[in-house]
Design a protein around this motif. Structure first.
Motif, PDB file in Angstrom:
ATOM      1  N   GLY A 300       0.772  -1.227   0.000  1.00 33.78           N
ATOM      2  CA  GLY A 300       0.000   0.000   0.000  1.00 33.78           C
ATOM      3  C   GLY A 300       0.804   1.278   0.000  1.00 33.78           C
ATOM      4  O   GLY A 300       0.245   2.358   0.215  1.00 33.78           O
ATOM      5  N   PHE A 301       2.108   1.170  -0.255  1.00 37.67           N
ATOM      6  CA  PHE A 301       2.922   2.382  -0.324  1.00 37.67           C
ATOM      7  C   PHE A 301       2.908   3.006  -1.714  1.00 37.67           C
ATOM      8  O   PHE A 301       3.363   4.138  -1.884  1.00 37.67           O
ATOM      9  N   GLY A 302       2.417   2.282  -2.708  1.00 30.45           N
ATOM     10  CA  GLY A 302       2.272   2.834  -4.037  1.00 30.45           C
ATOM     11  C   GLY A 302       3.518   2.751  -4.875  1.00 30.45           C
ATOM     12  O   GLY A 302       3.520   2.132  -5.945  1.00 30.45           O
ATOM     13  N   THR A 303       4.597   3.358  -4.434  1.00 32.95           N
ATOM     14  CA  THR A 303       5.833   3.373  -5.218  1.00 32.95           C
ATOM     15  C   THR A 303       6.990   2.837  -4.394  1.00 32.95           C
ATOM     16  O   THR A 303       6.964   2.866  -3.156  1.00 32.95           O
ATOM     17  N   ALA A 304       8.031   2.383  -5.116  1.00 30.97           N
ATOM     18  CA  ALA A 304       9.221   1.899  -4.433  1.00 30.97           C
ATOM     19  C   ALA A 304       9.879   3.016  -3.631  1.00 30.97           C
ATOM     20  O   ALA A 304      10.411   2.777  -2.541  1.00 30.97           O
ATOM     21  N   ALA A 305       9.831   4.244  -4.155  1.00 30.11           N
ATOM     22  CA  ALA A 305      10.435   5.368  -3.442  1.00 30.11           C
ATOM     23  C   ALA A 305       9.742   5.608  -2.108  1.00 30.11           C
ATOM     24  O   ALA A 305      10.391   5.874  -1.086  1.00 30.11           O
ATOM     25  N   SER A 306       8.416   5.492  -2.103  1.00 25.71           N
ATOM     26  CA  SER A 306       7.674   5.672  -0.854  1.00 25.71           C
ATOM     27  C   SER A 306       8.005   4.562   0.137  1.00 25.71           C
ATOM     28  O   SER A 306       8.181   4.817   1.336  1.00 25.71           O
ATOM     29  N   LEU A 307       8.105   3.324  -0.340  1.00 24.42           N
ATOM     30  CA  LEU A 307       8.471   2.214   0.538  1.00 24.42           C
ATOM     31  C   LEU A 307       9.858   2.441   1.128  1.00 24.42           C
ATOM     32  O   LEU A 307      10.064   2.240   2.335  1.00 24.42           O
ATOM     33  N   ARG A 308      10.817   2.843   0.294  1.00 26.47           N
ATOM     34  CA  ARG A 308      12.169   3.086   0.790  1.00 26.47           C
ATOM     35  C   ARG A 308      12.166   4.158   1.876  1.00 26.47           C
ATOM     36  O   ARG A 308      12.834   4.030   2.900  1.00 26.47           O
ATOM     37  N   GLN A 309      11.417   5.214   1.637  1.00 30.20           N
ATOM     38  CA  GLN A 309      11.362   6.310   2.604  1.00 30.20           C
ATOM     39  C   GLN A 309      10.792   5.846   3.932  1.00 30.20           C
ATOM     40  O   GLN A 309      11.332   6.151   5.002  1.00 30.20           O
ATOM     41  N   HIS A 310       9.696   5.094   3.887  1.00 29.76           N
ATOM     42  CA  HIS A 310       9.058   4.642   5.132  1.00 29.76           C
ATOM     43  C   HIS A 310       9.916   3.602   5.856  1.00 29.76           C
ATOM     44  O   HIS A 310      10.011   3.621   7.090  1.00 29.76           O
TER      45      HIS A 310
END
Length: 368
Positions: A300-310
């Motif tokens: 549910g983070f949408g993008t790999a960049a969002s997952l990396r950030q979280h």
């Protein structure tokens, strides 16, 4: 002790004292004792010791026979100090000092050993100077005495547990389960910790920042819980989830739902949802070969960049580093001495009502 593969197991030593609470000692043995590798090997060796071998009184009508004395502390990778009904008295009636016998026992612990307390065991760690300038917690009923005795400790009275790297504290009996699972998770990943939780039939993850207890002892009449909304959210983590949708599951207004959710869970709905997405991502990184982009979508983070950030914010590592750590040739002996480099130390740190992150020197690789 070595496992079937010849690798030295991480040794957890539990220091018990007169007036011990049997349930807290049992928690440590149960949680660490159930941790297994993918091959079914035990990941920890458990040893119980006392200030001197022999019978140790409990806070009930039976005693426990302990075979090991304080010399066992010198061989520990992790030391756990459960509560004793006499912890306040053992600090010399408010003087905040350890008895000579207990101080001498603690001096046997090697530098760099991970040390944890459960409930009022924090009085022992504080009296030994191990908590000065650090966050810690203890049972809410002992907060006033603790603050008076140890003003140099940053006491957080409203959390389940704290993690300061090599020193950890849990608030009370049940939160000792959460703390032990947290240590297993840091050592060997979410999959191992979740398996232990299933074996012991307890929730696999409660963030340390959750409240120790609900201040309203009884729920208001005719007010439903938020359990259905949480269950629905877990089934729909791969899509955007709004507060309005969650509130609709319980037929509440957004305002009422948000207030009720915080009362029951200890954090806001959005903080909880982020925690669950991170847990889903960790599980997929450990147990599947899915790409980071696919895992980001599934969690549910949408993008790999969002997952990396979280993931970086919550655990201090990238998805690739996390996967390499917990999908490698198998977890090592964990923190402490032993052959081979231990696993990367990944920590979710209590604080602010949700997952935080911290970089500390110590075992393995930890990002800022």
């Amino acid at each position: 002790m070595r496992g079937g593969d010849g690798v030295r197991r991480h040794r957890v030593v539990v220091l018990v004292r007169d007036g011990m609470l049997p349930i807290e000692v049992g928690i440590v043995h149960r949680i660490f004792g159930e941790a297994r590798s993918a091959d079914g090997e035990r990941l920890y060796e458990l040893v119980t010791c006392a200030l001197e071998p022999g019978e140790v009184r409990t806070d009930t009508d039976f005693t426990v026979c302990v075979a090991h004395g304080p010399e066992a502390l010198a061989e520990a990778d992790t030391v756990v100090v459960p509560a004793s009904g006499a912890d306040y008295d053992r600090t010399e009636h408010g003087a905040g000092r350890l008895s000579a016998e207990l101080a001498e026992a603690l001096e046997r612990i090697r530098p760099g050993t991970r040390i944890a307390s459960i409930c009022t065991g924090a009085f022992v760690l504080a009296a030994a100077g191990l908590l000065d300038g650090r966050r810690a917690t203890t049972h809410w009923r002992s907060v006033d005495d603790f603050r008076r005795l140890f003003p140099h400790v940053e006491l957080d009275a409203d959390v389940l547990y704290t993690d300061e790297g090599d020193v950890l504290t849990a608030a009370g009996v049940a939160s000792g389960i959460d703390l032990c699972l947290h240590m297993v998770r840091c050592d060997h990943g979410a999959a191992v910790a979740n398996d232990v939780a299933r074996r012991t039939v307890v929730p696999p993850h409660r963030e340390g920042g959750q409240a120790q207890y609900i201040r309203r002892p009884m729920p208001e009449p005719q007010v439903s819980s938020t359990g259905r909304a949480r269950a629905w959210a877990l089934e729909h983590l791969d899509r955007p989830v709004t507060l309005r949708e969650l509130a609709g599951c319980e037929a509440m207004s957004v305002r009422t739902f948000t207030r009720r959710f915080r009362e029951e869970v200890g954090i806001s709905p959005l903080q909880w949802l982020t925690q669950q997405r991170i847990e889903r991502a960790r599980q997929l990184l450990e147990e599947t070969e899915l790409t980071v982009d696919r895992i980001a979508a599934e969690a549910g983070f949408g993008t790999a960049a969002s997952l990396r950030q979280h993931l970086q914010s919550a655990l201090g590592v990238s998805p690739r580093m996390y996967r390499n750590t917990f999908r490698g040739p198998g977890p090592g002996p964990g923190p402490g001495p032993g052959p081979g480099p231990g696993p990367v130390r990944v920590e979710a740190v209590a604080g602010g009502g949700g997952a935080g992150a911290v970089a500390r020197g110590g075992w393995g690789v930890r990002g800022a």
